[in-house]
Design a protein around this motif. Structure first.
Motif, short mmCIF file in Angstrom:
data_model
loop_
_atom_site.label_atom_id
_atom_site.label_comp_id
_atom_site.label_asym_id
_atom_site.label_seq_id
_atom_site.Cartn_x
_atom_site.Cartn_y
_atom_site.Cartn_z
N PHE A 1 42.89 11.93 31.39
CA PHE A 1 41.64 11.19 31.51
C PHE A 1 41.23 11.05 32.98
O PHE A 1 40.05 11.10 33.30
CB PHE A 1 41.78 9.80 30.87
CG PHE A 1 41.98 9.84 29.38
CD1 PHE A 1 41.48 10.90 28.64
CD2 PHE A 1 42.66 8.84 28.72
CE1 PHE A 1 41.65 10.96 27.27
CE2 PHE A 1 42.83 8.89 27.35
CZ PHE A 1 42.33 9.93 26.61
N LEU B 1 40.13 12.53 21.57
CA LEU B 1 41.38 12.04 22.16
C LEU B 1 41.12 10.69 22.84
O LEU B 1 41.96 9.78 22.77
CB LEU B 1 41.88 13.06 23.18
CG LEU B 1 43.36 13.11 23.46
CD1 LEU B 1 44.12 13.39 22.19
CD2 LEU B 1 43.65 14.21 24.47
N GLY B 2 39.95 10.57 23.49
CA GLY B 2 39.58 9.28 24.07
C GLY B 2 39.39 8.23 22.98
O GLY B 2 39.73 7.06 23.17
N MET B 3 38.86 8.66 21.82
CA MET B 3 38.66 7.73 20.72
C MET B 3 40.00 7.18 20.20
O MET B 3 40.04 6.09 19.63
CB MET B 3 37.90 8.40 19.57
CG MET B 3 36.43 8.64 19.85
SD MET B 3 35.56 7.14 20.31
CE MET B 3 35.54 6.27 18.75
N ALA C 1 36.99 14.24 23.68
CA ALA C 1 36.31 12.98 23.39
C ALA C 1 37.02 12.24 22.25
O ALA C 1 37.20 11.02 22.29
CB ALA C 1 34.85 13.24 23.03
N VAL D 1 42.36 6.10 22.01
CA VAL D 1 42.55 4.86 22.77
C VAL D 1 41.61 3.77 22.26
O VAL D 1 42.01 2.62 22.08
CB VAL D 1 42.31 5.12 24.27
CG1 VAL D 1 42.45 3.85 25.08
CG2 VAL D 1 43.26 6.18 24.78
N VAL D 2 40.35 4.16 21.98
CA VAL D 2 39.37 3.16 21.55
C VAL D 2 39.79 2.52 20.23
O VAL D 2 39.84 1.29 20.11
CB VAL D 2 37.97 3.80 21.44
CG1 VAL D 2 36.97 2.82 20.85
CG2 VAL D 2 37.50 4.27 22.80
N ARG E 1 42.73 2.35 18.82
CA ARG E 1 43.97 1.59 18.93
C ARG E 1 43.74 0.27 19.62
O ARG E 1 44.24 -0.77 19.20
CB ARG E 1 44.99 2.42 19.71
CG ARG E 1 46.35 1.78 19.74
CD ARG E 1 47.15 2.26 20.91
NE ARG E 1 47.41 3.69 20.80
CZ ARG E 1 47.85 4.41 21.81
NH1 ARG E 1 48.07 3.85 22.97
NH2 ARG E 1 48.07 5.69 21.67
N GLU E 2 42.91 0.30 20.67
CA GLU E 2 42.70 -0.93 21.44
C GLU E 2 41.82 -1.91 20.68
O GLU E 2 41.97 -3.11 20.84
CB GLU E 2 42.12 -0.61 22.82
CG GLU E 2 43.09 0.14 23.71
CD GLU E 2 44.45 -0.52 23.81
OE1 GLU E 2 44.52 -1.76 23.82
OE2 GLU E 2 45.46 0.20 23.87
N ILE E 3 40.90 -1.40 19.86
CA ILE E 3 40.12 -2.32 19.02
C ILE E 3 41.08 -3.09 18.11
O ILE E 3 41.01 -4.32 17.99
CB ILE E 3 39.07 -1.55 18.19
CG1 ILE E 3 37.94 -1.07 19.09
CG2 ILE E 3 38.51 -2.45 17.09
CD1 ILE E 3 36.91 -0.22 18.39
N VAL F 1 35.44 8.00 26.98
CA VAL F 1 34.58 8.69 26.01
C VAL F 1 33.18 8.86 26.58
O VAL F 1 32.56 9.93 26.47
CB VAL F 1 34.56 7.92 24.68
CG1 VAL F 1 33.59 8.57 23.72
CG2 VAL F 1 35.95 7.89 24.06
N VAL G 1 30.18 10.63 18.62
CA VAL G 1 31.02 11.25 19.64
C VAL G 1 30.95 12.77 19.61
O VAL G 1 30.93 13.42 20.65
CB VAL G 1 32.49 10.78 19.46
CG1 VAL G 1 33.37 11.42 20.50
CG2 VAL G 1 32.57 9.28 19.55
N THR H 1 43.20 -5.56 19.92
CA THR H 1 42.42 -6.71 20.37
C THR H 1 42.22 -7.71 19.24
O THR H 1 42.29 -8.92 19.44
CB THR H 1 41.04 -6.24 20.89
OG1 THR H 1 41.25 -5.25 21.88
CG2 THR H 1 40.26 -7.38 21.49
N ILE I 1 32.97 11.69 29.08
CA ILE I 1 32.92 13.02 28.48
C ILE I 1 31.53 13.28 27.90
O ILE I 1 30.98 14.37 28.01
CB ILE I 1 34.01 13.17 27.40
CG1 ILE I 1 35.38 13.00 28.04
CG2 ILE I 1 33.91 14.53 26.72
CD1 ILE I 1 36.50 12.91 27.04
#
Lengths: 291, 323
Positions: free
Chosen positions: B252, A102-104, A100, A106-107, A109-111, B296, A83, A114, B299
């Motif tokens: 986002f 910050l987007g991780m 990026a 979400v990734v 947490r959602e992993i 992600v 990343v 799930t 970006i």
């Protein structure tokens, strides 16, 4: 007085966890300049590592802890590779990897949400349930274990930066990237290692706090804010900064819950108010960097 | 004839705005109850994304307080109207004044903060707002919030159904018009200069601190107005709606659409708002994960956002036709 000592030990233990999260920020921030908001999620991953290895597979604590932290190193290292590095190599502005990561958040947490059910998952105490009394000072085994491990981590980090050549290389990168690269320091290795080490330290914080709070997929953001507050209070200039900040923050939180005449829910606001006040009025923190 | 028409269209933004409003509002009358509800929320997200794009994309301030101001607007109108029993226009003005005051109180000291430190200070503010809502007792209704109120009658009429959707369409068009005009004025250029190079902007005579404060206060007030409109969409306000997750989502949306472009904000908000509706039948509960990966990837692979892809395609088409 007994009451105060009890509170002080508990506060010191939570302060150590905030300090570890703050250190995780610091390890990434100093050589790269990146404020990595995903450290809270790394702590959450560490807590879930503890749940899987120690609760589900019932491994011995030391082995489970080592393996969980090794996994955390790989996660941090991979995050940097996948990343952060592509953006740095493209010469993107510093904000791009921050967003990026910050987007991780979400990734990660959602992993977890799930794979695992949405309930808080139990993680065992390191030394079992029990109390230790040292004269007037008493607290749970877990509190003393947390304090001891955290002190060891901070001393090791301090020794690494002050006494080893590799640590000096990290410092050099923090001071001046280009000059460090010209002196033959491998920038990309320093970056990857700093992310790996940050993930280990944050994961350790999550593993240590999890017996009290349980492993929960939403635990990351509050920890990220508390850890950042610890870092801002203590200052980014010195390794001891986040630890001092974490201890002060935890003490302020506990004193507010116990003695302040306000609804206990407002205690959640303590780190937030401290964070804003320090950012606005003393952004360098309490400890100044050595010249 | 044809050139005259397009000339007239270009000359009068008022007419274009009116057409956009009629199309957006008219669409609501062809939708059922459920789709009207989804459509209203979509329009509100677009409004928020447009304002946030001005703050983040054009002025370069990463702030997570935008959603808190949206909530402040919603809560303030409800509290002023139904607990303090202010007349409607007074309640609206008081709500806007409250948002402006809070925004100024945050923005003026925050001008000292650089880059992501502003983000974390405003993140703390947003979280603090939720704590206050939860602990506000009878004033804010605590964790349950405030419910079972209705839009008061204005001149004897109560707007409902598609007519209320038309109000939201008006809000979108008005917000868009204000922000586009602002963007094209000296102020918009000052904002972009502050974003790209504050030192150079200061050297050119731009007051950096004042530009930042005005942009922050103005966009926060716009978010507050959108919040006031939102308060009568579900006729309930409660803390989880204004939580930190939605503040991230807003960021986002602007990034995926293309930061700094009004069209990007519209595209990003539309796509990310509708994505869960399309994804959840396909992947069930994993839609949030798909969503995170998408952000992600956006970006990493397309820093200019979806608008950037459109620009490249348009350029290529132009090149083809020129040849």
């Amino acid at each position: 007085m007994q009451d105060f000592f009890e509170l002080a030990v508990g506060a010191a233990a939570s302060g150590c966890v905030y300090g570890l999260i703050g250190l995780a920020y610091l390890l990434v921030l100093r050589p790269t300049g990146i404020i990595n908001f995903a450290v809270g999620e790394w702590a959450m991953l560490g807590a879930f590592g503890g749940f899987v290895l120690l609760t589900q597979y019932e491994w011995p604590y030391a082995l489970g802890m080592l393996v969980a932290l090794a996994v955390m190193f790989v996660i941090g290292w991979a995050s940097e590779r996948l990343v952060v590095r592509p953006l740095v190599e493209k010469g993107a502005p510093l904000l791009a990897p921050i967003l990026a990561l910050l987007g991780m958040v979400v990734v990660y947490r959602e992993i977890i949400s799930t794979i695992f059910p949405p309930d808080p998952m139990p993680v065992p105490y390191a030394l079992g349930m029990g109390r230790l009394e040292l004269g007037p000072v008493g607290g749970s085994y877990q509190s003393f274990f947390t304090i001891g491990v955290t002190l060891a981590v901070f001393i090791a980090t301090w020794l690494f930066f002050e006494r080893t050549v590799a640590g000096k290389a990290f410092e050099a990168v923090a001071l001046h990237r280009r000059a460090a690269a010209l002196m033959g320091i491998n920038l990309s290795r320093v970056m990857a290692l700093s992310f790996g080490a940050g993930a280990v330290v944050a994961g350790l914080g999550g593993l240590l706090v999890a017996p009290n709070t349980s492993a929960y997929y939403l635990m990351g953001v509050p920890l990220a804010i508390q850890g950042f507050t610890a870092l801002v209070i203590g200052g980014v200039g010195r390794v001891a900064g986040p630890l001092l900040g974490g201890l002060l923050l935890a003490l302020a939180e506990q004193l507010t819950v116990r003695y302040a005449p306000i609804p206990s829910g407002y205690a959640q606001g303590v780190p937030l108010v401290l964070l804003m006040l320090f950012l606005l009025f003393r952004p360098t923190g309490l400890l100044r960097a050595r010249a | 004839m044809k050139t005259e028409m397009s000339g007239a269209l270009r000359a009068s933004p008022l007419i274009r705005g009116a057409i956009a409003f009629l199309v957006l509002a008219g669409a609501a009358f062809f939708m059922g109850e459920y789709h009207n509800d989804v459509y209203r929320k979509l329009l509100l997200w677009i409004t928020l994304a447009l304002g946030y794009n001005f703050l983040f994309g054009i002025c370069g301030q990463v702030a997570f307080s935008h959603f808190a101001f949206y909530g402040m607007g919603a809560y303030s109108i409800v509290i002023f109207l139904f607990q303090l029993h202010f007349p409607f226009p007074v309640a609206v003005l008081c709500g806007i004044a409250l948002c402006v005051l809070f925004a100024l109180a945050v923005a003026i000291p925050s001008t000292r903060l650089e880059g992501f430190y502003l983000a974390l200070a405003t993140l703390a503010l947003g979280q603090l707002f939720i704590v206050v809502l939860n602990e506000g007792g009878s004033v804010t209704g605590g964790t349950g919030g405030i419910a079972s109120y209705r839009l008061p009658e204005i001149f004897g009429y109560r707007l409902r159904g598609p007519w209320y959707t038309a109000v939201i369409a008006l809000l979108v068009v008005a917000t868009y018009a204000v922000l586009v005009r602002l963007d094209r004025s000296w102020f918009g250029r000052a904002c972009r200069a502050v974003r790209d190079n504050p030192e150079a902007a200061a050297a050119m005579g731009v007051n950096v601190a004042r530009t930042k404060v005005i942009a922050f206060t103005l966009t926060s007030a716009l978010a507050g107005v959108a919040g006031m409109v939102y308060a009568f969409v579900d006729n309930t306000v409660n803390p989880p709606i204004f939580g930190i997750d939605n503040a991230f989502l807003l960021l986002f949306m602007v990034i995926v659409g293309g930061a700094g472009r009004h069209a990007g904000a519209v595209i990003g908000a539309t796509l990310l708002f509708l994505l869960p509706f399309w994804l959840s039948p396909l992947v069930g509960h994993h839609q949030a994960l798909v969503f995170g990966v998408l952000v992600v990837l956006a970006i990493l692979l397309q820093p200019a956002g979806l608008v950037g892809i459109y620009d490249r395609l348009a350029d290529r088409l132009k090149g083809l036709s020129a040849r």
